[in-house]
Design a protein around this motif. Structure first.
Motif, short mmCIF file in Angstrom:
data_model
loop_
_atom_site.label_atom_id
_atom_site.label_comp_id
_atom_site.label_asym_id
_atom_site.label_seq_id
_atom_site.Cartn_x
_atom_site.Cartn_y
_atom_site.Cartn_z
N LEU A 92 0.85 -1.18 0.00
CA LEU A 92 0.00 0.00 0.00
C LEU A 92 0.89 1.23 0.00
CD1 LEU A 92 -2.58 -1.09 2.73
CD2 LEU A 92 -3.03 -0.87 0.28
N GLY A 93 0.45 2.30 -0.66
CA GLY A 93 1.28 3.49 -0.75
C GLY A 93 0.52 4.78 -0.59
N TYR A 94 1.10 5.85 -1.12
CA TYR A 94 0.57 7.21 -0.95
C TYR A 94 -0.85 7.35 -1.47
CZ TYR A 94 0.09 12.23 -1.94
OH TYR A 94 -0.36 13.52 -2.03
N GLN A 95 -1.10 6.86 -2.67
CA GLN A 95 -2.45 7.01 -3.22
C GLN A 95 -3.48 6.25 -2.39
OE1 GLN A 95 -3.35 8.99 -6.28
NE2 GLN A 95 -5.22 8.80 -5.08
N ASP A 96 -3.10 5.11 -1.85
CA ASP A 96 -4.00 4.36 -0.97
C ASP A 96 -4.30 5.16 0.29
OD1 ASP A 96 -4.09 1.68 -2.43
OD2 ASP A 96 -1.94 1.94 -2.14
N ALA A 97 -3.27 5.81 0.85
CA ALA A 97 -3.48 6.64 2.03
C ALA A 97 -4.40 7.81 1.71
CB ALA A 97 -2.13 7.14 2.56
N PHE A 98 -4.23 8.39 0.52
CA PHE A 98 -5.07 9.51 0.13
C PHE A 98 -6.52 9.05 -0.04
CE2 PHE A 98 -6.14 13.56 -1.42
CZ PHE A 98 -5.04 14.39 -1.32
#
Length: 370
Positions: free
Chosen positions: A311-317
């Motif tokens: 999971l990364g930045y776009q998932d956090a967003f």
């Protein structure tokens, strides 16, 4: 009638058509909202952005978008100095607001927006999205449970290199569009928010030094905004910390990292390696990998893919937008960054600039009491 009242997907309008509008629109779609409208600096630019991003319609002006009764929430994704004006207009129109940080480039404007949103009864959030990495929530849960013991020191940094070269340029370097602070307001605000969110402790006072290494760039001259900032902080609980913020660190693309040391153990998180936490012990250290089956409940909630599927930045967003929309629908998601958090960041940013200018410690609690 608004779509939220009718039970249909929340309809989102975007002001601004750059990189952040792209990130917001992807998150809205993944959060089961409808990217409905977009406005930009020109009608032609808005039309191109609507086509590029798959948004239903474009508007000739931001004012037309804000006035549309079919739109439930306005995402403000414009240059920094325009945030407060657009957010205020959206609130006055009864819209929910997601406003990019900085919420405002002055403390009075930020505090005014908090008051306006409260009076209007709208949901108003700021994307401090690094809170939404599952392993950040895991770190927060471990600190809250007392696993670290008494907090002693904090080591944090947010390093980038996209403005490393003298001819690297962007609207953010100019105070008239980016505001009086650049590196700290842009990324240092994320660092301070993450420190306070994970520790549950507030920065009480600070002293700071700023540097502008390039007073002129390819199209910008007489630059006053900073390239780097070094800050020493003390928290209410008595922890001592050092924070380094730089947009001129070669090889660092988006390295937001914190390490918190307590009397029992240390814990470390690196946004460029978001699938793990480092735990440090007097004897031996270990990595804790993201696995929803073993995490705290809040971290497991955000762990939307099985272990081993990063999971990364776009998932956090996306998680941030989903929680914002849940709040619009009447929910109370834990850890959702609201306008109050944006105002907090504005106060810290102002304290950093004052400290650097006056060469002294600034007590945030004394400043807030004025």
């Amino acid at each position: 009638m608004s779509s939220e009242a009718a039970g249909a997907p929340i309809r989102a309008g975007f002001i601004g058509a750059g990189f952040m509008a792209e990130v917001h629109s992807r998150a809205v779609r993944a959060a089961r909202g409808l990217p409905y409208g977009i406005a930009s600096s020109t009608a032609e630019g808005a039309a191109r952005a609507a086509d590029r991003l798959g948004i239903v319609r474009s508007y000739e002006t931001a004012e037309q978008l804000i006035a549309d009764p079919d739109i439930d929430v306005i995402h403000v994704c414009t240059p920094n100095t325009s945030h407060a004006g657009y957010a205020s207009a959206a609130i006055a129109a009864g819209k929910n607001v997601v406003c990019e940080k900085p919420l405002a480039t002055s403390v009075p404007d930020a505090e005014r927006l908090v008051a306006e949103a409260s009076v209007a009864g709208v949901t108003a959030t700021v994307p401090f999205v690094y809170r939404f990495h599952p392993m950040v929530r895991e770190a927060r849960a471990r600190v809250a449970a007392g696993e670290l013991g008494r907090l002693l020191t904090i080591d944090g940094s947010y390093l980038q290199d996209w403005l490393l070269l003298e001819d690297d340029d962007n609207w953010r370097v100019r105070a008239e569009s980016g505001g009086p602070s650049r590196a700290f307001a842009d990324i240092g605000s994320h660092l301070c928010d993450l420190v306070e969110f994970v520790t549950g402790d507030r920065i009480r006072r600070l002293t700071a030094t700023t540097r502008t290494f390039f007073p002129a760039r390819s199209t910008s001259t007489a630059i006053t905004t900073e390239d780097a900032v070094a800050v020493v902080v003390e928290t209410r609980g008595g922890a001592l910390g050092t924070l380094l913020v730089s947009q001129v660190a070669p090889g660092r693309k988006n390295r937001l990292a914190i390490e918190i040391a307590g009397t029992n153990e240390s814990i470390g998180f690196d946004q460029e390696q978001p699938e793990s936490l480092w735990l440090g012990h007097r004897v031996g250290s270990q990595l804790v990998m993201r696995d929803g089956a073993t995490l705290s409940p809040d971290a497991a909630r955000l762990s939307v893919l099985p272990a081993g599927h990063p999971l990364g930045y776009q998932d956090a967003f996306t998680a941030f937008v989903a929680d914002s929309y849940a709040a619009i629908a009447g929910g109370v998601p834990d850890g959702l960054p609201r306008f109050e958090d944006g105002a907090r960041a504005a106060r810290i940013t102002e304290a950093v600039l004052r400290s650097a200018d006056e060469g002294r410690w600034i007590d945030l609690e004394e400043e807030s009491a004025r």
